[in-house]
Every structure is written in C-alpha cells, then in structure tokens.
Design a protein around this motif. Structure first.
Motif, PDB file in Angstrom:
ATOM      1  N   ARG A  15       0.896  -1.125   0.289  1.00  0.00           N
ATOM      2  CA  ARG A  15       0.079  -0.191  -0.374  1.00  0.00           C
ATOM      3  C   ARG A  15       0.746   1.401  -0.145  1.00  0.00           C
ATOM      4  O   ARG A  15       2.157   1.486   0.960  1.00  0.00           O
ATOM      5  CB  ARG A  15      -0.791   0.120   1.166  1.00  0.00           C
ATOM      6  CG  ARG A  15      -1.938   0.960   1.180  1.00  0.00           C
ATOM      7  CD  ARG A  15      -3.204   0.945   2.234  1.00  0.00           C
ATOM      8  NE  ARG A  15      -4.226  -0.569   1.982  1.00  0.00           N
ATOM      9  CZ  ARG A  15      -5.073   0.138   1.490  1.00  0.00           C
ATOM     10  NH1 ARG A  15      -5.651   0.933   0.693  1.00  0.00           N
ATOM     11  NH2 ARG A  15      -5.839  -0.731   1.551  1.00  0.00           N
ATOM     12  N   TRP A  16       0.205   2.395  -0.374  1.00  0.00           N
ATOM     13  CA  TRP A  16       1.403   3.315  -1.272  1.00  0.00           C
ATOM     14  C   TRP A  16       1.161   4.845   0.337  1.00  0.00           C
ATOM     15  O   TRP A  16       0.242   4.804   0.584  1.00  0.00           O
ATOM     16  CB  TRP A  16       0.471   4.186  -2.204  1.00  0.00           C
ATOM     17  CG  TRP A  16       1.433   5.831  -2.006  1.00  0.00           C
ATOM     18  CD1 TRP A  16       1.097   6.577  -2.413  1.00  0.00           C
ATOM     19  CD2 TRP A  16       2.663   5.440  -2.924  1.00  0.00           C
ATOM     20  NE1 TRP A  16       1.777   7.374  -2.263  1.00  0.00           N
ATOM     21  CE2 TRP A  16       3.041   7.044  -2.693  1.00  0.00           C
ATOM     22  CE3 TRP A  16       3.930   4.839  -3.167  1.00  0.00           C
ATOM     23  CZ2 TRP A  16       4.161   7.663  -3.069  1.00  0.00           C
ATOM     24  CZ3 TRP A  16       4.980   5.483  -3.604  1.00  0.00           C
ATOM     25  CH2 TRP A  16       5.187   6.648  -3.629  1.00  0.00           C
ATOM     26  N   MET A  25      -4.371   3.764  -2.586  1.00  0.00           N
ATOM     27  CA  MET A  25      -3.676   2.992  -3.542  1.00  0.00           C
ATOM     28  C   MET A  25      -2.849   1.803  -3.351  1.00  0.00           C
ATOM     29  O   MET A  25      -2.075   2.265  -2.381  1.00  0.00           O
ATOM     30  CB  MET A  25      -2.716   3.776  -4.558  1.00  0.00           C
ATOM     31  CG  MET A  25      -3.098   4.794  -5.069  1.00  0.00           C
ATOM     32  SD  MET A  25      -4.052   6.435  -4.245  1.00  0.00           S
ATOM     33  CE  MET A  25      -4.368   7.098  -5.555  1.00  0.00           C
ATOM     34  N   PRO A  32      -0.997  -3.057  -9.863  1.00  0.00           N
ATOM     35  CA  PRO A  32      -0.852  -2.004  -9.034  1.00  0.00           C
ATOM     36  C   PRO A  32      -2.825  -1.573  -9.565  1.00  0.00           C
ATOM     37  O   PRO A  32      -2.901  -2.165 -10.412  1.00  0.00           O
ATOM     38  CB  PRO A  32       0.237  -1.088  -9.714  1.00  0.00           C
ATOM     39  CG  PRO A  32       0.375  -1.182 -10.656  1.00  0.00           C
ATOM     40  CD  PRO A  32       0.131  -2.691 -10.685  1.00  0.00           C
ATOM     41  N   VAL A  34      -6.409   0.494  -7.068  1.00  0.00           N
ATOM     42  CA  VAL A  34      -6.499   1.399  -5.878  1.00  0.00           C
ATOM     43  C   VAL A  34      -7.715   0.613  -5.781  1.00  0.00           C
ATOM     44  O   VAL A  34      -8.693  -0.450  -5.851  1.00  0.00           O
ATOM     45  CB  VAL A  34      -7.368   2.578  -7.296  1.00  0.00           C
ATOM     46  CG1 VAL A  34      -8.252   2.204  -7.688  1.00  0.00           C
ATOM     47  CG2 VAL A  34      -7.214   3.271  -6.172  1.00  0.00           C
ATOM     48  N   THR A  38     -11.528   5.715  -2.587  1.00  0.00           N
ATOM     49  CA  THR A  38     -11.028   6.438  -2.213  1.00  0.00           C
ATOM     50  C   THR A  38     -11.000   8.328  -1.787  1.00  0.00           C
ATOM     51  O   THR A  38     -11.791   8.569  -2.296  1.00  0.00           O
ATOM     52  CB  THR A  38      -9.178   6.234  -2.536  1.00  0.00           C
ATOM     53  OG1 THR A  38      -8.217   6.750  -1.797  1.00  0.00           O
ATOM     54  CG2 THR A  38      -9.421   6.605  -4.096  1.00  0.00           C
ATOM     55  N   ARG A 150       1.007  10.454  -5.281  1.00  0.00           N
ATOM     56  CA  ARG A 150       0.351  10.013  -5.440  1.00  0.00           C
ATOM     57  C   ARG A 150       0.499   9.074  -6.896  1.00  0.00           C
ATOM     58  O   ARG A 150       0.664  10.033  -7.531  1.00  0.00           O
ATOM     59  CB  ARG A 150      -1.494  10.012  -5.617  1.00  0.00           C
ATOM     60  CG  ARG A 150      -2.428  11.066  -4.531  1.00  0.00           C
ATOM     61  CD  ARG A 150      -2.078  10.086  -3.532  1.00  0.00           C
ATOM     62  NE  ARG A 150      -3.158  11.023  -1.965  1.00  0.00           N
ATOM     63  CZ  ARG A 150      -2.279  11.206  -1.321  1.00  0.00           C
ATOM     64  NH1 ARG A 150      -1.489  10.967  -1.065  1.00  0.00           N
ATOM     65  NH2 ARG A 150      -3.453  11.889  -0.296  1.00  0.00           N
ATOM     66  N   THR A 152      -0.837   6.591  -9.703  1.00  0.00           N
ATOM     67  CA  THR A 152      -1.358   7.102 -11.003  1.00  0.00           C
ATOM     68  C   THR A 152      -2.478   5.465 -11.720  1.00  0.00           C
ATOM     69  O   THR A 152      -2.140   5.545 -12.946  1.00  0.00           O
ATOM     70  CB  THR A 152      -1.466   8.609 -11.353  1.00  0.00           C
ATOM     71  OG1 THR A 152      -0.870   8.728 -12.235  1.00  0.00           O
ATOM     72  CG2 THR A 152      -1.579   9.481 -10.701  1.00  0.00           C
ATOM     73  N   HIS A 154      -3.765   3.602 -11.684  1.00  0.00           N
ATOM     74  CA  HIS A 154      -4.967   3.078 -11.801  1.00  0.00           C
ATOM     75  C   HIS A 154      -6.079   4.551 -12.882  1.00  0.00           C
ATOM     76  O   HIS A 154      -6.792   4.273 -12.822  1.00  0.00           O
ATOM     77  CB  HIS A 154      -5.831   3.296 -10.603  1.00  0.00           C
ATOM     78  CG  HIS A 154      -6.106   5.032 -10.050  1.00  0.00           C
ATOM     79  ND1 HIS A 154      -4.905   5.281  -8.774  1.00  0.00           N
ATOM     80  CD2 HIS A 154      -6.786   5.293  -9.927  1.00  0.00           C
ATOM     81  CE1 HIS A 154      -5.434   6.018  -9.074  1.00  0.00           C
ATOM     82  NE2 HIS A 154      -6.323   6.610  -9.320  1.00  0.00           N
TER      83      HIS A 154
END
Length: 239
Positions: A15-16, A25, A32, A34, A38, A150, A152, A154
């Motif tokens: 997890r980020w 994320m 990867p 999401v 969120t 963040r 991205t 997704h």
C-alpha cells in the motif's frame, strides 16, 4: 523522524504511504490498483451519506401522498449506505498504523519519484494543482498534490470509468425526461401528472449533471492520465 513516501507491505500486498498517511493505492497479486473507493478524508463521504439518508427519509415520508416516492426514497437510502460504507472504509485505511518496515521496490512500480534517467528531471505541472514526475526521458506514474505524492497506475482505467458514468447520467436523464413526458401525455390524472413531473425533474438533474461532468472531463483527465508529450521547456515545479 518522517517516514518517506513509498510502497510498504500492508496486509496481503503493498500500500502507498504518502509520507503522512496511508492511501487507497495498493498492489495486490503483483498488480497496482486502487481500493473500490478512496479519499484523503472521510468527512465529505460522511456528509454525503447523511444528506442522502435525510433525502431518503423525506421521500419515504411522502409515500403516503404518492407511492412513487418509494422508488426515489429507496434510491436515496441506497446511495446513503454506499457513501457510508465508503467513508468507513477510508477511515479504516487512515487508521492503519504507520509502516515500520523498509520500503518495497518492484520494477512494475518504477520509475519512482526522484529517479532520474536524463537531464531536466523534476516535478512538472500538468494542471494548476497537480504535478507529475518527469525522469528526464519519460513521465512516471506519480503525481503530487497538496495532499502528497500519489501513484496513478489506476488513472487511465478510472478515467474511462468516469466517462462511462457521465455518459450513463446523460442517457438515464434523457430516458427519464422522455418517460415523464409520456406518462403525462397518456395518463392525465392528477397522480400520474405528479409522477411525470417528478420523473422529468429528476431526469433533468441527471442530464445536466452528466453534461457538466462531461464538459469538465478534460480537466479531470490531466491528473489521471500520463501526458502524451514531454513537459514544456520550463523549470520544474517544487514538489
């Protein structure tokens, strides 16, 4: 000591961590993605849930005057539960204890923020409030906002889903407006007329919302989808 933004082991995957909090994320089964919902804060989701619950309760109260309100009331209550479960999920993620292990680096997650592959690497603005990391030769999958860095991965899928939802709003709105007009035309009784008016109003709201969101889609695309061109010849933004 601040914990750097990176991917960390959490649960059954990664997890980020954005340097201050966990995000939606994550990496699961080596891919990867999401979470199903969120947000940086659950407050807006709780507020949305409360508003839909109130609207649903009002419509259910009006069922005594018009049975059609049972449909709209049930819809509002369903949306209320959706946002409530979403808010609870976001709050649960934010309450996960901070990472205590070393960051995990996978090739599929690179290039990471800070990695340089040529001259001119840095954070470059892709919208007034969002920057994206340029390695010097290519864009990365990482952006920065006022909430932090963040991923991205997704983004493209989320943008396509967003377009489908916006198109569905427009289509459903048109169908409801037409249905309301038909109801009023074929059944001029007072109750049928009232139902027709409600259907038309709800349809018009959905139609206008869908059109507005579609008009704003180029703006929402910028932070989600990697640009097709390299950054302009300007100094990198401070990330």
């Amino acid at each position: 000591m601040a914990i750097p933004a990176a991917w960390y082991a959490q649960g059954e995957g990664l997890r980020w961590w954005d340097g201050a909090r966990w995000t939606g994320m994550r990496v699961k089964d080596g891919r990867p993605g999401v979470d199903w919902i969120t947000a940086d804060r659950p407050t807006a989701l709780f507020v949305s849930s409360a508003l839909f619950f109130v609207a649903g309760a009002i419509h259910l109260f009006l069922v005594a005057f018009n049975p059609f309100y049972l449909v709209t009331g049930s819809l509002f209550l369903g949306l209320g539960f959706f946002w409530l479960f979403g808010a609870l999920h976001v709050r649960r993620v934010l309450r996960i204890p901070a990472p205590t292990t070393a960051p995990v680096v996978l090739d599929i997650l690179r290039p990471l923020p800070g990695e340089q592959e040529g001259p001119g690497a840095g954070w470059f603005p892709v919208s007034p409030t969002v920057g994206r990391w340029w390695t010097g030769t290519r864009w990365s999958e990482y952006t920065w906002t006022r909430f932090g860095i963040r991923p991205t991965f997704h983004g493209a899928r989320s943008f396509r889903t967003l377009l489908w939802v916006e198109g569905a709003f427009v289509g459903l709105g048109v169908l409801m407006v037409v249905a309301g007009i038909v109801v009023m035309a074929v059944a001029p009784e007072a109750m049928a007329t009232g139902i027709g008016v409600i259907v038309i109003v709800v349809g018009a709201v959905l139609l206008l919302l869908g059109v507005l969101l579609l008009a704003l889609s180029p703006i929402s695309r910028r932070p989600l989808v990697i640009p097709s061109a390299p950054p302009a010849a300007v100094s990198p933004a401070a990330g």
